[in-house]
Scaffold this active site. Structure first.
Site, PDB file in Angstrom:
ATOM      1  N   ASP A 209       0.849  -1.207   0.000  1.00  0.00           N
ATOM      2  CA  ASP A 209       0.000   0.000   0.000  1.00  0.00           C
ATOM      3  C   ASP A 209       0.877   1.246   0.000  1.00  0.00           C
ATOM      4  O   ASP A 209       2.089   1.160   0.181  1.00  0.00           O
ATOM      5  CB  ASP A 209      -0.892   0.010   1.258  1.00  0.00           C
ATOM      6  CG  ASP A 209      -0.065  -0.096   2.527  1.00  0.00           C
ATOM      7  OD1 ASP A 209       0.210  -1.225   2.965  1.00  0.00           O
ATOM      8  OD2 ASP A 209       0.375   0.952   3.056  1.00  0.00           O
ATOM      9  N   ASP A 211       0.502   3.622   2.287  1.00  0.00           N
ATOM     10  CA  ASP A 211       0.201   4.236   3.578  1.00  0.00           C
ATOM     11  C   ASP A 211      -0.914   5.264   3.352  1.00  0.00           C
ATOM     12  O   ASP A 211      -1.927   4.902   2.731  1.00  0.00           O
ATOM     13  CB  ASP A 211       1.483   4.838   4.184  1.00  0.00           C
ATOM     14  CG  ASP A 211       1.366   4.989   5.689  1.00  0.00           C
ATOM     15  OD1 ASP A 211       0.748   4.112   6.314  1.00  0.00           O
ATOM     16  OD2 ASP A 211       1.858   5.984   6.230  1.00  0.00           O
TER      17      ASP A 211
END
Ligand SMILES: CSC[C@H]1O[C@H](OP(=O)(O)O)[C@H](O)[C@@H]1O
Ligand code: ADE
Length: 292
Positions: A209, A211
């Site tokens: 991801d 974040d």
């Protein structure tokens, strides 16, 4: 040097290592408390493999609840010489995209409530963690990733936060501004403890991801991390299988000093050492304490 034994710590989403032969499960007692789970010990080709799921099967342990000392201690007792950590991580760089594997070489420790050393009162030691990743082990990971045609990059700095909550936007922007590449919750103190135990260590950060800093992506959540990890589980298995298939029979000396990190590290004079602590250090520091 001794027989090379390859340890694999499985992170989030990696609770098993299919493909092992001669497999057995072993619960090794540790004077440092409860490890995350029983070890699964087997072989890939002629290489001995010891697998430990970091959060336990079923992911019962949060990053702060993991007994990192017990984990490294039981891996050492099982003979592990080289340890590969598989870890789900958030990315601070647009070019480090979900699905990419990053062979990190540096860590920043932002954890706050973990036991981070085997040493202390009654036996003080200071090892160098200037270069916490074994370059030889990382080379082998890179060769395995190339051979399997997996998307990967070499080098990167991984900051470890305490968690379990993900970062605030301000934290995310700060770490990104500081030039860090990735964030996770488990590499520290694992890497430091592996060095104290004279185990060569390397992390494969599996980007899951961005974040929460990226304007085109929302905030990170567990479901999206796990979805990316499921897509990557097969790649991680192939990486480990190839690494193991090409692994040397004998432990190789580590240019970063993992194999002899304790040679000049213990500063407490023999007469002032605590016998109870020395007893707990039998596996981790047995090599140097026996000859003292
Ligand atoms: C499930 S998202 C957060 C969780 O995932 C990572 O675990 P690991 O490093 O063991 O793969 C991260 O560090 C957090 O523990
Ligand atoms: N964004 C993130 N922050 C901390 N740990 C993570 N593990 C996976 N993604 C993460």
């Amino acid at each position: 040097m001794s027989e090379a034994v390859l340890g694999i710590i499985g992170g989030s989403g990696i609770y098993d290592l299919p493909g092992l032969t001669d497999i057995r499960e072993e619960r090794i007692e540790s004077p440092w408390g409860e490890p995350s789970d029983a070890l699964r010990i087997g072989r890939i080709g002629s290489t001995k493999i010891v697998f430990l799921p970091r959060h336990g099967r079923g992911h019962a342990l949060s990053p702060s609840d993991i007994n990192y000392r017990a984990n490294i201690d039981v891996l050492k007792r099982a003979g592990v010489t080289d340890l590969v950590s598989l870890s789900a991580c958030g990315s601070y760089k647009a070019e480090l995209y979900p699905g990419l594997f990053v062979l990190v070489d540096q860590f920043v420790d932002r954890t706050s409530r973990r036991e981070s050393s085997f040493f202390g009162k009654g036996c003080v030691a200071h090892v160098s963690v200037a270069h916490p990743v074994g370059p030889g082990l990382q080379n082998r990971l890179a060769e395995a990733a190339e051979a399997e045609e997996l998307p990967f990059v070499r080098g990167g700095t991984l900051v470890t936060m305490e968690g379990p909550q993900f970062s605030t936007y301000a934290e995310s922007m700060t770490y990104r501004g500081l030039g860090y590449d990735l964030i996770g919750m488990t590499a520290m103190p694992e890497a430091k403890l592996a060095r104290e135990a004279e185990i060569t260590y390397a992390t494969v950060a599996m980007v899951t991801d961005y974040d929460c800093w990226h304007e085109l992506h929302g905030a990170v959540d567990v479901a999206s991390v796990v979805a990316v990890l499921h897509e990557n589980a097969d790649k991680a298995r192939r990486l480990v299988a190839r690494l193991a298939a090409d692994f040397p029979a004998e432990r190789e000396p580590c240019p970063a000093g993992s194999h002899n990190a304790l040679d000049n590290a213990i500063i407490t004079a023999p007469a002032f050492r605590d016998p109870a602590l020395l007893a707990k250090l039998d596996a981790v520091a047995g090599r140097v304490l026996k000859s003292a």
